[in-house]
Motif scaffolding. Structure first.
Motif, mmCIF file in Angstrom:
data_model
loop_
_atom_site.group_PDB
_atom_site.id
_atom_site.type_symbol
_atom_site.label_atom_id
_atom_site.label_comp_id
_atom_site.label_asym_id
_atom_site.label_seq_id
_atom_site.Cartn_x
_atom_site.Cartn_y
_atom_site.Cartn_z
ATOM 1 N N ARG A 51 0.814 -1.209 0.000
ATOM 2 C CA ARG A 51 0.000 0.000 0.000
ATOM 3 C C ARG A 51 0.849 1.261 0.000
ATOM 4 N NH1 ARG A 51 -3.786 -1.396 5.042
ATOM 5 N NH2 ARG A 51 -1.745 -2.027 5.813
ATOM 6 N N ARG A 52 0.207 2.349 -0.399
ATOM 7 C CA ARG A 52 0.809 3.675 -0.329
ATOM 8 C C ARG A 52 0.019 4.526 0.659
ATOM 9 N NH1 ARG A 52 0.827 2.662 -6.020
ATOM 10 N NH2 ARG A 52 2.955 2.374 -6.829
ATOM 11 N N ALA A 53 0.714 5.377 1.397
ATOM 12 C CA ALA A 53 0.076 6.227 2.408
ATOM 13 C C ALA A 53 0.114 7.678 1.937
ATOM 14 C CB ALA A 53 0.789 6.086 3.747
ATOM 15 N N TYR A 54 -1.043 8.341 1.985
ATOM 16 C CA TYR A 54 -1.168 9.722 1.529
ATOM 17 C C TYR A 54 -1.603 10.611 2.691
ATOM 18 C CZ TYR A 54 -1.268 7.598 -3.142
ATOM 19 O OH TYR A 54 -0.961 6.878 -4.278
ATOM 20 N N MET A 55 -0.906 11.718 2.867
ATOM 21 C CA MET A 55 -1.327 12.689 3.865
ATOM 22 C C MET A 55 -2.649 13.295 3.431
ATOM 23 S SD MET A 55 -0.197 13.627 6.738
ATOM 24 C CE MET A 55 -0.797 14.761 7.966
ATOM 25 N N SER A 56 -3.602 13.391 4.359
ATOM 26 C CA SER A 56 -4.945 13.850 4.028
ATOM 27 C C SER A 56 -5.493 14.727 5.142
ATOM 28 C CB SER A 56 -5.882 12.650 3.808
ATOM 29 O OG SER A 56 -5.315 11.714 2.923
ATOM 30 N N HIS A 57 -6.572 15.424 4.818
ATOM 31 C CA HIS A 57 -7.276 16.249 5.801
ATOM 32 C C HIS A 57 -8.767 15.956 5.688
ATOM 33 C CE1 HIS A 57 -3.669 18.642 6.750
ATOM 34 N NE2 HIS A 57 -3.402 18.510 5.459
ATOM 35 N N LEU A 58 -9.377 15.634 6.808
ATOM 36 C CA LEU A 58 -10.787 15.289 6.852
ATOM 37 C C LEU A 58 -11.542 16.338 7.658
ATOM 38 C CD1 LEU A 58 -12.516 12.771 5.890
ATOM 39 C CD2 LEU A 58 -12.470 12.050 8.275
ATOM 40 N N PHE A 59 -12.712 16.718 7.165
ATOM 41 C CA PHE A 59 -13.507 17.735 7.852
ATOM 42 C C PHE A 59 -14.315 17.056 8.960
ATOM 43 C CE2 PHE A 59 -16.925 20.929 8.283
ATOM 44 C CZ PHE A 59 -16.128 22.038 8.488
ATOM 45 N N VAL A 60 -13.870 17.248 10.206
ATOM 46 C CA VAL A 60 -14.469 16.598 11.372
ATOM 47 C C VAL A 60 -14.701 17.649 12.446
ATOM 48 C CG1 VAL A 60 -14.152 14.857 13.167
ATOM 49 C CG2 VAL A 60 -13.302 14.425 10.862
ATOM 50 N N ASP A 61 -15.883 17.626 13.059
ATOM 51 C CA ASP A 61 -16.217 18.588 14.123
ATOM 52 C C ASP A 61 -16.016 20.027 13.657
ATOM 53 O OD1 ASP A 61 -17.050 16.723 15.930
ATOM 54 O OD2 ASP A 61 -15.143 16.621 17.017
ATOM 55 N N ASN A 62 -16.469 20.306 12.448
ATOM 56 C CA ASN A 62 -16.411 21.659 11.887
ATOM 57 C C ASN A 62 -14.988 22.199 11.741
ATOM 58 O OD1 ASN A 62 -19.225 21.775 11.712
ATOM 59 N ND2 ASN A 62 -19.405 22.533 13.815
ATOM 60 N N LYS A 63 -14.033 21.304 11.562
ATOM 61 C CA LYS A 63 -12.654 21.734 11.318
ATOM 62 C C LYS A 63 -11.916 20.647 10.543
ATOM 63 C CE LYS A 63 -10.834 19.919 15.683
ATOM 64 N NZ LYS A 63 -10.116 20.235 16.943
ATOM 65 N N TRP A 64 -10.835 21.050 9.907
ATOM 66 C CA TRP A 64 -10.011 20.099 9.164
ATOM 67 C C TRP A 64 -8.996 19.453 10.108
ATOM 68 C CZ3 TRP A 64 -11.259 18.661 4.380
ATOM 69 C CH2 TRP A 64 -12.066 19.507 3.619
ATOM 70 N N SER A 65 -8.931 18.125 10.089
ATOM 71 C CA SER A 65 -7.998 17.387 10.941
ATOM 72 C C SER A 65 -7.141 16.468 10.080
ATOM 73 C CB SER A 65 -8.757 16.559 11.986
ATOM 74 O OG SER A 65 -9.534 17.393 12.819
ATOM 75 N N ALA A 66 -5.913 16.218 10.539
ATOM 76 C CA ALA A 66 -4.955 15.413 9.774
ATOM 77 C C ALA A 66 -5.284 13.932 9.873
ATOM 78 C CB ALA A 66 -3.540 15.677 10.284
ATOM 79 N N PHE A 67 -5.335 13.276 8.716
ATOM 80 C CA PHE A 67 -5.569 11.837 8.625
ATOM 81 C C PHE A 67 -4.595 11.251 7.607
ATOM 82 C CE2 PHE A 67 -9.359 13.027 10.787
ATOM 83 C CZ PHE A 67 -9.860 11.875 11.400
ATOM 84 N N VAL A 68 -4.552 9.938 7.565
ATOM 85 C CA VAL A 68 -3.745 9.226 6.577
ATOM 86 C C VAL A 68 -4.674 8.326 5.777
ATOM 87 C CG1 VAL A 68 -1.903 7.555 6.196
ATOM 88 C CG2 VAL A 68 -1.677 9.259 8.006
#
Length: 362
Positions: free
Chosen positions: A46-63
């Motif tokens: 697999r490949r891992a990509y830095m991502s941002h998810l909109f959670v609790d009315n804010k953008w948070s860092a995810f993979v």
């Protein structure tokens, strides 16, 4: 609330979050995600990509993690989540023993990218800051190097003790290994089961279990949480099979298939599916006996050429799971990713129900 622009000038896209809860039920929630175009890390699969998810009315860092093989079945992503949720239940069970260092597995889910052709899916989990370390793998290797700071040393000992704990507390029925992560927060575990069924091709059954037992050396964490010392050289694979041959193991795979609307494509149940467990010596002898007799008969009988049968290719259903359009339209707020009971060390009623749905006989 309309999301603001994601960090780093990335483009946001709509997605559906498929999440497995502690009660064994899948839910889906509409959200938005912004994924970087290039991976920041990759493994063999697999490949891992830095991502941002909109959670609790804010953008948070995810993979976000995507398979290198484009033909990877969608169901594999859901099964990976099953394994990590299963491991998180055992982490709470381990924490209930009051170890020197408590552990957890990162919250994870499947993301369905609805704006892309074919609505592809990928795995996603909370981004963990810090130095990523691997402590053991699924073939018995134990990583002893790395940082020498007291906290890092305790992390390594804790990881080995946790793997030992899962074997001991499950009455020798499972072993969770391939422990890796950051400072006691783990991800991507592999689970070996007694019958070798469930949790993907990395489940090596009794072979994988014994591979860990042969190399594991109990440390002070094992003793502090009251684990029995393992005498692997005295414990043969056939003994494990005979001792627990009356135990049945099931996973949430059927629930996952229903979640994806693929029940009609399931040809066999877990009890009739061929096991990936390597055969025992006795099974190998029994299997070889007809071939030996046939070879002896063939040596005195006239030879006849048998036409070769055409090889059948395996076709995988890559159609996306059905989407509840009403739900997608009405869900405007995304759910908070951390579980409501995150951080609790003692298993609650929902965890116990999940355990019951996964394991029989415990």
């Amino acid at each position: 609330m309309k999301p603001s622009a994601p960090p780093g000038g990335l483009k946001a896209e709509r997605a559906i979050m498929h999440k497995l809860h502690a009660n064994g039920k899948w839910t889906k929630t509409s959200t938005q995600v912004a994924i970087e175009g290039k991976p920041f890390a990759e493994g063999s699969l697999r490949r891992a990509y830095m991502s941002h998810l909109f959670v609790d009315n804010k953008w948070s860092a995810f993979v976000c993690k995507a398979a290198k093989d484009k033909n990877t079945p969608r169901s594999l992503y859901f099964k990976d989540i099953e394994a990590q949720v299963f491991a998180s239940v055992w982490a709470k069970k381990y924490n209930a023993t009051e170890p020197p260092k408590k552990i957890e597995f990162a919250p994870c889910f499947v993301l369905e990218l609805v704006e892309r052709p074919g609505r592809p899916v990928c795995g996603a989990e909370v981004y963990i800051k810090g130095q990523f370390l691997k402590h053991n793998n699924n073939v018995g290797a134990v990583c002893t190097g790395g940082p020498t700071e007291p906290e890092a040393v305790m992390d390594r000992k804790t990881a080995q003790a946790f793997s030992h704990f899962t074997f001991d507390a499950s009455k020798n029925q499972i072993l969770i290994c391939d422990i890796q992560g950051v400072n006691g927060i783990y991800t991507d575990p592999q689970i070996h089961t007694l019958n070798g069924q469930g949790f993907g091709t990395g489940n090596l059954g009794t072979t994988g279990i014994k591979a860990f037992l042969l190399r594991h050396k109990c440390n002070e964490v094992c003793r502090l949480v009251g684990l029995n010392e393992i005498k692997a050289k005295e414990l043969g694979t056939s003994q494990i099979e005979r001792k627990h041959s009356n135990m049945n193991f099931t996973t949430l795979s059927e629930s996952t298939r229903r979640r994806q609307g693929r029940a009609s494509h399931s040809r066999t149940n877990s009890s009739s599916r061929p096991s990936s467990r390597p055969p025992t010596e006795r099974e190998q002898q029994q299997k070889a006996e007809p071939s030996r007799r046939a070879s002896a008969a063939a040596s005195i009988a006239p030879r006849t050429r048998t036409p070769r049968q055409p090889r059948q290719s395996l076709r995988v259903n890559m159609s996306p799971p059905p989407v509840d359009k009403d739900l997608e339209r009405t869900l405007k707020k995304s759910a908070s990713m951390p579980s409501p009971d995150a951080g609790k060390s003692v298993m609650n009623e929902a965890d116990e129900k999940l355990m019951a749905s996964i394991l029989n006989g415990l």
